[in-house]
Design an enzyme around this catalytic site. Sequence first.
Site, PDB file in Angstrom:
ATOM      1  N   LYS A   6       0.713  -1.162  -0.085  1.00  0.00           N
ATOM      2  CA  LYS A   6       0.271  -0.373  -0.111  1.00  0.00           C
ATOM      3  C   LYS A   6       0.707   1.169  -0.068  1.00  0.00           C
ATOM      4  CE  LYS A   6      -3.091   3.503   1.348  1.00  0.00           C
ATOM      5  NZ  LYS A   6      -1.734   4.496   1.318  1.00  0.00           N
ATOM      6  N   GLU A  37       8.461   1.889  11.214  1.00  0.00           N
ATOM      7  CA  GLU A  37      10.322   2.752  10.664  1.00  0.00           C
ATOM      8  C   GLU A  37       9.801   4.489  10.638  1.00  0.00           C
ATOM      9  OE1 GLU A  37      13.233   2.227  10.372  1.00  0.00           O
ATOM     10  OE2 GLU A  37      12.480  -0.236  10.022  1.00  0.00           O
ATOM     11  N   CYS A  45      13.643  11.577   7.115  1.00  0.00           N
ATOM     12  CA  CYS A  45      13.008  10.651   8.416  1.00  0.00           C
ATOM     13  C   CYS A  45      14.435  10.659   9.385  1.00  0.00           C
ATOM     14  CB  CYS A  45      12.699   9.264   8.304  1.00  0.00           C
ATOM     15  SG  CYS A  45      13.958   8.250   7.586  1.00  0.00           S
ATOM     16  N   GLU A  82       8.737  16.925  14.095  1.00  0.00           N
ATOM     17  CA  GLU A  82       9.592  16.841  12.913  1.00  0.00           C
ATOM     18  C   GLU A  82       9.074  17.586  13.105  1.00  0.00           C
ATOM     19  OE1 GLU A  82       8.353  12.987  11.881  1.00  0.00           O
ATOM     20  OE2 GLU A  82      10.535  12.674  10.628  1.00  0.00           O
TER      21      GLU A  82
HETATM   22  P1  NAD Z   1       1.948   8.455   6.938  1.00  0.00           P
HETATM   23  O1  NAD Z   1       2.398   8.242   8.158  1.00  0.00           O
HETATM   24  O2  NAD Z   1       0.858  10.143   6.890  1.00  0.00           O
HETATM   25  O3  NAD Z   1       1.669   7.681   5.847  1.00  0.00           O
HETATM   26  C1  NAD Z   1       2.709   6.506   5.948  1.00  0.00           C
HETATM   27  C2  NAD Z   1       1.427   5.022   4.863  1.00  0.00           C
HETATM   28  O4  NAD Z   1       0.791   5.080   5.735  1.00  0.00           O
HETATM   29  C3  NAD Z   1       0.642   6.101   3.886  1.00  0.00           C
HETATM   30  O5  NAD Z   1       0.866   5.608   2.959  1.00  0.00           O
HETATM   31  C4  NAD Z   1      -0.960   6.283   4.235  1.00  0.00           C
HETATM   32  O6  NAD Z   1      -1.786   6.276   3.326  1.00  0.00           O
HETATM   33  C5  NAD Z   1      -0.205   5.171   5.052  1.00  0.00           C
HETATM   34  N1  NAD Z   1      -1.622   5.511   6.255  1.00  0.00           N
HETATM   35  C6  NAD Z   1      -1.820   6.312   6.750  1.00  0.00           C
HETATM   36  N2  NAD Z   1      -2.745   6.307   7.947  1.00  0.00           N
HETATM   37  C7  NAD Z   1      -3.091   4.592   8.556  1.00  0.00           C
HETATM   38  C8  NAD Z   1      -3.731   3.954   8.989  1.00  0.00           C
HETATM   39  N3  NAD Z   1      -4.552   4.242   9.570  1.00  0.00           N
HETATM   40  N4  NAD Z   1      -3.282   2.932   8.327  1.00  0.00           N
HETATM   41  C9  NAD Z   1      -3.437   2.079   7.734  1.00  0.00           C
HETATM   42  N5  NAD Z   1      -2.162   2.820   6.693  1.00  0.00           N
HETATM   43  C10 NAD Z   1      -1.940   4.182   6.925  1.00  0.00           C
HETATM   44  O7  NAD Z   1       3.371   9.183   6.427  1.00  0.00           O
HETATM   45  P2  NAD Z   1       3.524  10.480   5.790  1.00  0.00           P
HETATM   46  O8  NAD Z   1       2.865  11.426   5.637  1.00  0.00           O
HETATM   47  O9  NAD Z   1       3.173   9.699   4.128  1.00  0.00           O
HETATM   48  O10 NAD Z   1       5.527  10.079   5.510  1.00  0.00           O
HETATM   49  C11 NAD Z   1       5.826  11.492   6.118  1.00  0.00           C
HETATM   50  C12 NAD Z   1       6.507  10.928   7.650  1.00  0.00           C
HETATM   51  O11 NAD Z   1       7.351   9.476   6.969  1.00  0.00           O
HETATM   52  C13 NAD Z   1       6.974  11.568   8.759  1.00  0.00           C
HETATM   53  O12 NAD Z   1       7.086  10.753   9.953  1.00  0.00           O
HETATM   54  C14 NAD Z   1       8.707  10.555   8.160  1.00  0.00           C
HETATM   55  O13 NAD Z   1       9.549  11.162   9.507  1.00  0.00           O
HETATM   56  C15 NAD Z   1       8.319   8.962   8.221  1.00  0.00           C
HETATM   57  N6  NAD Z   1       9.081   7.966   7.707  1.00  0.00           N
HETATM   58  C16 NAD Z   1      10.033   7.516   7.797  1.00  0.00           C
HETATM   59  C17 NAD Z   1      11.214   6.437   7.425  1.00  0.00           C
HETATM   60  C18 NAD Z   1      12.165   5.797   9.069  1.00  0.00           C
HETATM   61  O14 NAD Z   1      12.379   4.849   7.569  1.00  0.00           O
HETATM   62  N7  NAD Z   1      11.901   5.550   9.629  1.00  0.00           N
HETATM   63  C19 NAD Z   1      11.554   6.725   6.342  1.00  0.00           C
HETATM   64  C20 NAD Z   1      10.820   8.225   5.975  1.00  0.00           C
HETATM   65  C21 NAD Z   1       9.460   8.497   6.024  1.00  0.00           C
END
Ligand code: NAD
Length: 488
Positions: free
Chosen positions: A174, A249, A283, A380
Amino acid sequence: MKKYQMFIGGEFVDAAGGATLETLEPWSGKAWASIPRGGSDDATRAVEVAHAALTGPWAGLSASARGALLRKLADLLAHAAGDLAEIEVRDNGKLLTEMRAQTGYLPEIYHYFAGLADKIEGRVPPVGRPGVFGYTRLEPVGVVLAITPWNSPLLLAAAKIAPALAAGCTVVHKPSEHSSASALEFARLVKEAGFPDGVFNVVTGLGNEVGASLVANPKVARISFTGGGGAGRAINQIAAARFARCDLELGGKSPNIVFDDADLEVAVNGAVSGIFAASGQSCIAGSRLLVQESIHDAFVERLLKIAGNAVVGEPMEAGTQIGPVTTAEQFSKVLEYIDIAKGEGAQCVLGGEKLDRPGWFVKPTIFTGVNNGMRIAREEVFGPILSIIKFKDEEDALRIANDTDFGLAAGVWTKDFGRAFRMSEKLQAGTVWVNSYRMLSVTMPFGGMKDSGTGRENGIDAIMANLEAKSVFLNHSAPVANPFVMKL
Ligand code: NAD
């Protein structure tokens, strides 16, 4: 406008309800493609076919044959890397050079895990009972749900998909609703490589719709999530309720620490790329720059010279050094944090506002006079905002660096070997860089401590998260006594 379809059971299909979402170019805000807005029916179908595929032709393949399929996929990716990079830029607005580097690295990730597929071996532990032979088998956990964000779409997905397939699992991916196009192009390559239908599936749509349905499906054995802490916590709770495996992550507020003995010219480059690469939407961004007080003013001056001259513009253009932020929501959030920092009394010495042009552009922004208790130092932002914090000595640097809810990454700039070792040992972070920043490798484990998540991706052990150990006791010669006959 390009129209994408989801990939379920080896076929490209629309959402069952026929709904779509637009996907926007961050530098113009205009729609360039549409993706299906999947719902619960699509989620169920994808998990069902992935579950059925576990006992289909996929299960009959030898481990070496699985590796060969992954190698074929890696070679197709090498061929498609340039096109995939351009598609990712259209979705997330990161620089073409950066996305090219990421998609160019994909073949290495798939080759690495392809090589591990036929090195998954059980053991023969000493059972300690005469006449009994014991051994362990490592079996695929089942259906793996990979949920990924928009900032590095195929790179972050590869860290989940490659080890899961190498382990013999099936996968439902997804991708983020903001960056699904490259995942659907990738699905085309999976089909071309010859993976059996249903082994790999991509379902698109919103996190709280199709994402939540996927997470709730009891046939998903493992969830591997990369994204924000809010969604991560919600997903982890649902997984815990049915004892599904879940690795997360999440975000960071990583310290990048410059000591007065560092090579300042090199450190300043590391500080700039640590935060302004990817417009801070990483991140591992080095968003807290800790500078020793004896060099603080001189270092800030150097920093301003480089960051102040950075070319902000369209990510596809060769001369651009900093692109837009990816979404309208992210744009508002970044601007809000700039106001918060100003309100908290931090001094804005660079940027501090949006660019006067269409698209979601924020000027590279630097705050000095930040203390570690301010929200700008604790939360963040995920944007091109750098907070500079002064420290006195090594002990003070460690105290400030570790005083955070997060624990994803940290940088140390010093020429003192002893200090490099001491800091690497004591910093609470999943990755520590000494005299570099943002360096990653598929061979090195990646993940966070504290609120930055659980589990590790990459490296040899990453495959274990996708495997169950089964213990088999084979009694070939030991007597089996009647338990109800007492020997007096
Ligand atoms: P997000 O949490 O909004 O979304 C991430 C994914 O999760 C998307 O595909 C989204 O559709 C899905 N999602 C959201 N809510 C969900 C739910 N309730 N059930 C199932 N799926 C759900 O994050 P974002 O805004 O897309 O990305 C930014 C965040 O990602 C930042 O906090 C960043 O630090 C983190 N990030 C972490 C890493 C790492 O490896 N640690 C790498 C890149 C980004």
